[in-house]
Scaffold this motif. Structure first.
Motif, PDB file in Angstrom:
ATOM      1  N   ALA A 178       0.970  -1.233  -0.033  1.00  0.00           N
ATOM      2  CA  ALA A 178      -0.128   0.149  -0.057  1.00  0.00           C
ATOM      3  C   ALA A 178       0.862   1.170   0.022  1.00  0.00           C
ATOM      4  CB  ALA A 178      -1.132  -0.073   1.338  1.00  0.00           C
ATOM      5  N   LEU A 179       2.041   1.128   0.794  1.00  0.00           N
ATOM      6  CA  LEU A 179       2.571   2.529   0.861  1.00  0.00           C
ATOM      7  C   LEU A 179       3.916   2.560  -0.119  1.00  0.00           C
ATOM      8  CD1 LEU A 179       3.605   2.581   4.869  1.00  0.00           C
ATOM      9  CD2 LEU A 179       1.566   3.993   3.478  1.00  0.00           C
ATOM     10  N   VAL A 180       4.469   1.447  -0.590  1.00  0.00           N
ATOM     11  CA  VAL A 180       5.562   1.665  -1.739  1.00  0.00           C
ATOM     12  C   VAL A 180       5.107   1.053  -3.130  1.00  0.00           C
ATOM     13  CG1 VAL A 180       7.706   0.749  -2.086  1.00  0.00           C
ATOM     14  CG2 VAL A 180       7.066   1.197   0.376  1.00  0.00           C
ATOM     15  N   GLY A 181       4.705  -0.332  -3.023  1.00  0.00           N
ATOM     16  CA  GLY A 181       4.247  -1.251  -4.252  1.00  0.00           C
ATOM     17  C   GLY A 181       3.011  -0.261  -5.067  1.00  0.00           C
ATOM     18  N   ALA A 182       1.927   0.119  -4.619  1.00  0.00           N
ATOM     19  CA  ALA A 182       0.949   0.406  -5.253  1.00  0.00           C
ATOM     20  C   ALA A 182       1.519   1.918  -6.039  1.00  0.00           C
ATOM     21  CB  ALA A 182      -0.172   0.715  -4.470  1.00  0.00           C
ATOM     22  N   PRO A 183       0.965   2.146  -7.413  1.00  0.00           N
ATOM     23  CA  PRO A 183       1.469   3.230  -8.079  1.00  0.00           C
ATOM     24  C   PRO A 183       0.590   4.470  -7.322  1.00  0.00           C
ATOM     25  CG  PRO A 183      -0.291   2.181  -9.356  1.00  0.00           C
ATOM     26  CD  PRO A 183       0.100   1.058  -8.125  1.00  0.00           C
ATOM     27  N   THR A 184       1.302   5.714  -7.530  1.00  0.00           N
ATOM     28  CA  THR A 184       0.763   6.942  -7.022  1.00  0.00           C
ATOM     29  C   THR A 184      -0.436   7.420  -7.846  1.00  0.00           C
ATOM     30  OG1 THR A 184       3.041   7.345  -6.153  1.00  0.00           O
ATOM     31  CG2 THR A 184       1.330   9.068  -5.941  1.00  0.00           C
ATOM     32  N   GLU A 185      -1.399   7.875  -7.151  1.00  0.00           N
ATOM     33  CA  GLU A 185      -2.552   8.325  -7.972  1.00  0.00           C
ATOM     34  C   GLU A 185      -2.251   9.738  -8.739  1.00  0.00           C
ATOM     35  OE1 GLU A 185      -6.849   8.941  -8.772  1.00  0.00           O
ATOM     36  OE2 GLU A 185      -5.373  10.181  -8.016  1.00  0.00           O
ATOM     37  N   ARG A 186      -2.760   9.563  -9.807  1.00  0.00           N
ATOM     38  CA  ARG A 186      -2.376  10.870 -10.402  1.00  0.00           C
ATOM     39  C   ARG A 186      -2.807  12.328 -10.006  1.00  0.00           C
ATOM     40  NH1 ARG A 186      -4.580  10.990 -16.040  1.00  0.00           N
ATOM     41  NH2 ARG A 186      -4.008   8.752 -15.898  1.00  0.00           N
ATOM     42  N   THR A 187      -4.250  12.376  -9.530  1.00  0.00           N
ATOM     43  CA  THR A 187      -4.582  13.421  -8.955  1.00  0.00           C
ATOM     44  C   THR A 187      -4.466  13.728  -7.438  1.00  0.00           C
ATOM     45  OG1 THR A 187      -6.726  12.715  -9.334  1.00  0.00           O
ATOM     46  CG2 THR A 187      -6.145  14.221 -10.682  1.00  0.00           C
ATOM     47  N   MET A 188      -4.776  12.645  -6.727  1.00  0.00           N
ATOM     48  CA  MET A 188      -4.599  12.937  -5.323  1.00  0.00           C
ATOM     49  C   MET A 188      -3.554  12.562  -4.778  1.00  0.00           C
ATOM     50  SD  MET A 188      -8.359  11.102  -4.141  1.00  0.00           S
ATOM     51  CE  MET A 188      -8.670  10.009  -5.628  1.00  0.00           C
ATOM     52  N   GLY A 189      -2.744  11.941  -5.368  1.00  0.00           N
ATOM     53  CA  GLY A 189      -0.935  11.782  -4.764  1.00  0.00           C
ATOM     54  C   GLY A 189      -1.212  10.783  -3.924  1.00  0.00           C
ATOM     55  N   ASP A 190      -0.210  10.953  -2.783  1.00  0.00           N
ATOM     56  CA  ASP A 190      -0.070  10.065  -1.782  1.00  0.00           C
ATOM     57  C   ASP A 190      -1.344   9.688  -0.692  1.00  0.00           C
ATOM     58  OD1 ASP A 190       2.468   8.770  -2.559  1.00  0.00           O
ATOM     59  OD2 ASP A 190       3.671  10.242  -1.613  1.00  0.00           O
TER      60      ASP A 190
END
Lengths: 224, 241
Positions: B34-46
Motif C-alpha cells: 500500500a505504501l510502496v508497491g502501489a502506483p501513486t494516484e495521478r490527481t490525489m497523490g499519496d
C-alpha cells in the motif's frame, strides 16, 4: 378468528378507558410537544418561506419525541401487579396483545397530531403548496411506522436497566429511513413538489416492519 | 464427548498461532504494497493510499454485519448458545471496523474534497449502519443476562432488514440534491486493485483472528459464570456467604 380480535378489542378498550380517566400520556405528550414547538420557534425565528423549508423536520421531531413519552408508558402499566406475567401464562395469543398496544398508541399519537398540527400552522404560518390530502396520508403512514417499532422496542427494553433511555436508543437508528421519508415527503408537499417515492417507501417500510414485529413479538415477550 | 471437545480445543490451539503468523505476514505485505508497491494516484497523490485501508475495512465490516445477521437468525431458530456468541463477536468487531471506515473517510476527504464530512450517500449510510449496530451493543449491555441473546437476535434481524431501506432512502435523498462527486467511479488501475485485494484478504484474516480469540474469551467467561452458578447452587453456604 373471533377470539384473537376479541382479546385485542378488550385490551384496547381497557387501555383507552384507563387513559381517558387519567389522561397521563396525552397530557404529557401535548405539553411536551408544545414546549418543543415554542423552543424551536425561538431558536430559529423563521420567516414564512424558511419555515416552509424546515417545518417538515420540526413537526416530525416534535411528534417523535412526544411519541417516545407515550411509548415508554405502554408496558409500564402491565408490569405492576405482574399483569404481563399473567398474560404470558394465559393461552391468549401474544400478537393480540401487541396489536392492541400498537392500536392504542396509534390513537394516542394521532390525537396528539390532530391537536398540535393547527398550532404548528398558526405558529409557523404554514400553507401547503402541494395537495394537502397527501399530508394526511403521510401522517397516518409515518405515525404507524413510529408506533409499530416503538411498541416493539418498548417491550424489548422493558426489563433492561434504565429502560426509559433504552427505548430511544433502539428506536431512533432503526427508524431513520422512516423519519427521513416522513420529513422529506412533508417538506416536498409543503413546497408543492412530488412525494411519491417517499410515500411508497413508507408503505413498504410499514408493511415489512409490521410483519416482522408480529412474527417476533411472541419470542420477545417470552424471552427469559 | 468431553474428550472430543478437548481434542477440537487442542487442534484449535495449534491452528491459532499458525493463522496469527499468516495474518501478520499478510498485513505487513499489504502495508508494504500500500505504501510502496502501489502506483501513486495521478490527481490525489499519496493521500489516496488511505484507500487501501478505508475500503478493505468497509468490506470487512459489511461481511461481519452479515455474519451477525446469519448467526442471529440461526439463534432464533435453533437456540444454540454458540450462534449467540458468534453474533455478539461479529457485531463487536464489525463496529470496530466500521469505526475505522468512519475515521479514515474524513481524513481522506479533507485534503481531496476540502471538507471533513459531507452528507453523501455512502458516508451517510455507513454512519446509519454504525448507529444501528452500536444500539445493538447497547441492548446487549443493558439487558439482563438471561434474555439478552433472544432480544439481541430480534434486534439484529430488524436492524439487518433496515439496511435496504437506509440505502434506498439515502440514495434518493442524495440524488435529489447535487453533491460533490465521489472519488472512485470509473475504472481502477489493475495494480491498485491487486493491492486492494491483498489488503482486504489481510484485514479479513485479522478480523477472523480477533473474532476467534474474542469467541474463546466469551465462551470461557460463560463457562466460568455457569460453574460459579452451579457451585453456589450445590453449596448453599457459599451462595449466601
Amino acid at each position: 378468528m373471533s377470539a384473537p380480535t376479541g382479546i385485542t378489542r378488550v385490551t384496547l378498550l381497557k387501555d383507552l378507558r384507563l387513559e381517558w380517566r387519567s389522561k397521563d400520556a396525552i397530557n404529557s405528550m401535548l405539553f411536551f410537544s408544545l414546549l418543543v414547538v415554542v423552543v424551536f420557534s425561538f431558536s430559529f425565528d423563521p420567516s414564512a418561506e424558511e419555515s416552509r423549508q424546515i417545518a417538515g423536520g420540526l413537526i416530525w421531531v416534535a411528534f417523535l419525541f412526544a411519541a417516545v413519552v407515550a411509548l415508554n408508558q405502554t408496558w409500564a402499566r402491565e408490569i405492576r401487579n405482574q399483569v404481563l406475567d399473567a398474560y404470558r401464562v394465559s393461552p391468549a395469543p401474544a400478537n393480540s396483545l401487541f396489536a392492541a398496544k400498537v392500536l392504542g398508541n396509534f390513537i394516542f399519537v394521532t390525537v396528539l397530531e390532530a391537536l398540535m398540527t393547527p398550532l404548528f400552522i398558526v405558529f409557523y404560518r404554514l400553507r401547503a403548496l402541494g395537495p394537502a390530502w397527501q399530508l394526511l396520508l403521510v401522517a397516518v403512514l409515518g405515525t404507524w411506522a413510529l408506533v409499530v417499532n416503538g411498541t416493539f422496542f418498548a417491550a424489548m427494553s422493558l426489563r433492561t436497566r434504565s429502560r426509559e433511555i433504552m427505548l430511544p436508543l433502539l428506536l431512533f437508528p432503526i427508524s431513520i429511513p422512516a423519519i427521513l421519508a416522513m420529513v422529506q415527503s412533508t417538506t416536498a408537499i409543503l413546497n408543492g413538489e412530488g412525494a411519491r417515492f417517499w410515500i411508497v417507501l413508507l408503505v413498504t417500510y410499514d408493511l415489512v416492519f409490521t410483519t416482522v414485529c408480529l412474527l417476533l413479538f411472541e419470542t420477545v415477550l417470552n424471552a427469559e | 464427548m468431553i474428550q472430543s471437545l478437548n481434542d477440537s480445543n487442542d487442534s484449535m490451539k495449534r491452528a491459532f498461532p499458525i493463522l496469527g503468523v499468516l495474518t501478520a505476514i499478510l498485513l505487513s505485505y499489504g502495508l508494504y504494497m500500500a505504501l510502496v508497491g502501489a502506483p501513486t494516484e495521478r490527481t490525489m497523490g499519496d493521500v489516496q493510499r488511505i484507500f487501501y485501508y478505508h475500503v478493505p475495512s468497509a468490506w470487512t465490516a459489511f461481511i461481519l454485519f452479515f455474519v451477525n445477521f446469519g448467526a442471529s437468525v440461526f439463534y432464533l431458530i435453533k437456540r444454540r448458545p454458540a450462534a449467540d456468541i458468534v453474533a455478539l463477536v461479529s457485531a463487536e468487531v464489525g463496529v470496530v471496523f466500521c469505526t475505522i471506515v468512519l475515521v479514515t473517510g474524513p481524513i481522506w476527504a479533507r485534503p481531496v474534497w476540502g471538507i471533513w464530512w459531507t452528507w453523501d450517500m455512502r458516508l451517510t449510510s455507513t454512519l446509519v449502519l454504525w448507529l444501528i449496530y452500536v444500539s445493538y451493543l447497547f441492548l446487549r449491555r443493558f439487558s439482563s443476562s438471561g434474555q439478552t441473546p433472544t432480544l439481541a437476535a430480534a434486534l439484529a434481524v430488524l436492524g439487518a432488514l433496515c439496511v435496504p431501506f437506509v440505502y434506498f432512502s439515502i440514495w434518493f435523498f442524495r440524488t435529489q440534491h447535487p453533491q460533490p462527486v465521489m472519488g472512485g467511479g470509473g475504472s481502477i488501475d489493475p495494480r491498485m486493485l491487486h493491492v486492494l485485494l491483498i489488503n482486504w484478504l489481510a484485514f479479513s484474516c485479522f478480523a477472523f483472528l480477533v473474532c476467534w480469540s474474542r469467541y474463546r474469551l466469551e465462551k470461557l467467561q460463560r463457562d466460568v459464570d455457569q460453574a460459579h452458578a452451579l457451585e453456589s447452587l450445590l453449596d448453599p453456604r457459599r451462595g449466601v456467604r
